[in-house]
Design a protein around this motif. Structure first.
Motif, short mmCIF file in Angstrom:
data_model
loop_
_atom_site.label_atom_id
_atom_site.label_comp_id
_atom_site.label_asym_id
_atom_site.label_seq_id
_atom_site.Cartn_x
_atom_site.Cartn_y
_atom_site.Cartn_z
N MET A 1 78.75 -16.39 68.47
CA MET A 1 80.21 -16.40 68.59
C MET A 1 80.59 -15.83 69.97
SD MET A 1 83.02 -14.47 66.19
CE MET A 1 82.53 -15.43 64.77
N THR A 2 81.54 -16.46 70.60
CA THR A 2 82.01 -15.98 71.89
C THR A 2 83.51 -15.71 71.82
OG1 THR A 2 82.36 -18.23 72.70
CG2 THR A 2 80.22 -17.21 73.15
N CYS A 3 83.95 -14.78 72.64
CA CYS A 3 85.36 -14.42 72.69
C CYS A 3 85.63 -13.85 74.07
CB CYS A 3 85.67 -13.40 71.61
SG CYS A 3 87.39 -12.86 71.58
N SER A 4 86.74 -14.24 74.67
CA SER A 4 87.04 -13.78 76.02
C SER A 4 87.67 -12.40 76.04
CB SER A 4 87.96 -14.78 76.72
OG SER A 4 89.18 -14.91 76.00
N SER A 5 88.30 -11.99 74.93
CA SER A 5 88.94 -10.67 74.87
C SER A 5 87.98 -9.64 74.32
CB SER A 5 90.19 -10.74 73.99
OG SER A 5 91.14 -11.63 74.53
N PRO A 6 87.90 -8.46 74.93
CA PRO A 6 86.92 -7.46 74.50
C PRO A 6 87.27 -6.80 73.17
CG PRO A 6 87.69 -7.05 76.76
CD PRO A 6 88.61 -8.05 76.14
N ILE A 7 86.24 -6.28 72.53
CA ILE A 7 86.38 -5.37 71.40
C ILE A 7 86.25 -3.96 71.94
CG2 ILE A 7 85.32 -4.53 69.27
CD1 ILE A 7 84.41 -7.37 68.71
N LEU A 8 87.22 -3.13 71.65
CA LEU A 8 87.18 -1.72 72.04
C LEU A 8 86.66 -0.89 70.87
CD1 LEU A 8 87.91 0.82 73.75
CD2 LEU A 8 90.22 0.66 72.76
N ILE A 9 85.63 -0.08 71.13
CA ILE A 9 85.09 0.83 70.12
C ILE A 9 85.11 2.23 70.71
CG2 ILE A 9 83.18 1.36 68.57
CD1 ILE A 9 82.16 -1.48 68.98
N THR A 10 85.87 3.12 70.10
CA THR A 10 85.94 4.49 70.61
C THR A 10 84.79 5.33 70.05
OG1 THR A 10 87.37 5.33 68.84
CG2 THR A 10 88.46 4.32 70.74
N GLY A 11 84.38 6.31 70.82
CA GLY A 11 83.31 7.21 70.38
C GLY A 11 82.03 6.47 70.06
N ALA A 12 81.61 5.59 70.94
CA ALA A 12 80.51 4.67 70.61
C ALA A 12 79.24 4.90 71.42
CB ALA A 12 80.97 3.23 70.78
N ALA A 13 79.04 6.09 71.93
CA ALA A 13 77.85 6.35 72.72
C ALA A 13 76.60 6.57 71.88
CB ALA A 13 78.06 7.56 73.63
N GLN A 14 76.78 6.79 70.57
CA GLN A 14 75.63 7.08 69.72
C GLN A 14 75.89 6.64 68.29
OE1 GLN A 14 75.01 11.33 69.57
NE2 GLN A 14 77.20 11.76 69.47
N ARG A 15 74.87 6.66 67.49
CA ARG A 15 74.90 6.45 66.06
C ARG A 15 75.66 5.17 65.66
NH1 ARG A 15 73.19 10.40 62.84
NH2 ARG A 15 74.85 10.15 61.29
#
Length: 238
Positions: A1-15
């Motif tokens: 699946m492709t999408c031109s608009s990003p998904i934002l995920i906060t606090g996503a550096a781990q786990r």
């Protein structure tokens, strides 16, 4: 699946956040993550083209600064996944109690509240489905003897799910996931693990994949908004 608009995920550096960010990137989505501490190794994100933005959600100023930098990176968003969280025990010291509650309120409630409001135009600029997902906690339904402020602010985030679902309908769907034990920490001992596993009917450590699958289900369900999905292995029946 492709999408031109990003998904934002906060606090996503781990786990859990990291697992979701890498999975969505592998599915062809552009991804932006926020991370709190500069000690994290971000090379795996950069190799997959994921944009990383450092952010401190514990203060209104930090939240505002993050939103400013986010808008410099993108003019649209496919989804916002509020995964940023902190785990502070209650204290008997009044000053520490006040500071801790304020910190948890800012991270769990004020940051999602302001980011949702400010990112509404970015979500509406996406020409496909649009989603907001709040990561709450299954303990909201039971309360906690030692983490009252944590639970209260997660409960507030759960309440915001219904409010934003009403405010942003029908253009933006807003839902929540309420996980219980998903992954142990590296320093958890065997005694703690055994005790924790007995709190659920399934008595297993499922791993981050169950959250990623739930996120994928939410983002691909066109008839779902204003709901909280528990991912807790049957804690409610034990």
């Amino acid at each position: 699946m492709t999408c031109s608009s990003p998904i934002l995920i906060t606090g996503a550096a781990q786990r859990l956040g990291k697992a979701a960010a890498l999975w969505f990137a592998d599915q062809g989505y552009p991804v932006i993550i926020s991370y709190r501490s500069d000690h994290h190794d971000l090379s795996e994100f950069h190799q997959k083209g994921i944009i990383t933005l450092q952010a401190d959600f514990s203060t209104p100023e930090g939240i505002s600064d993050f939103i400013h930098h986010l808008k410099q990176q993108t003019s649209s968003l496919r989804a916002v996944i509020h995964n940023a969280s902190d785990w502070l025990p209650d204290s008997s010291d009044m000053e520490q109690m006040s500071e801790g509650f304020t910190r948890l309120f800012n991270i769990h409630m004020l940051a999602p509240y302001l980011i949702n409001q400010q990112c509404q135009p970015l979500l509406l600029a996406s020409d496909g489905p649009r989603d907001i997902v709040h990561m709450t906690d299954a303990v909201v339904s039971k309360g906690s003897r030692k983490h009252g402020a944590y639970v209260a602010t997660k409960a507030g985030l759960e309440s915001l799910t219904q409010s934003f679902a009403a405010m942003f309908a029908p253009q933006i769907r807003v839902n929540a996931i309420a996980p219980a034990l998903i992954m142990f920490n590296e320093d958890d001992d065997d005694a703690y693990k055994a005790k924790a596993l007995k709190k659920s009917a399934l008595q297993t450590e499922p791993g981050a994949d169950v959250i990623t699958r739930t996120l994928d289900y939410i983002l691909n369900n066109p008839y779902l908004t204003g709901v909280v999905i528990p991912v807790e292995g049957g804690r409610s029946v034990v």
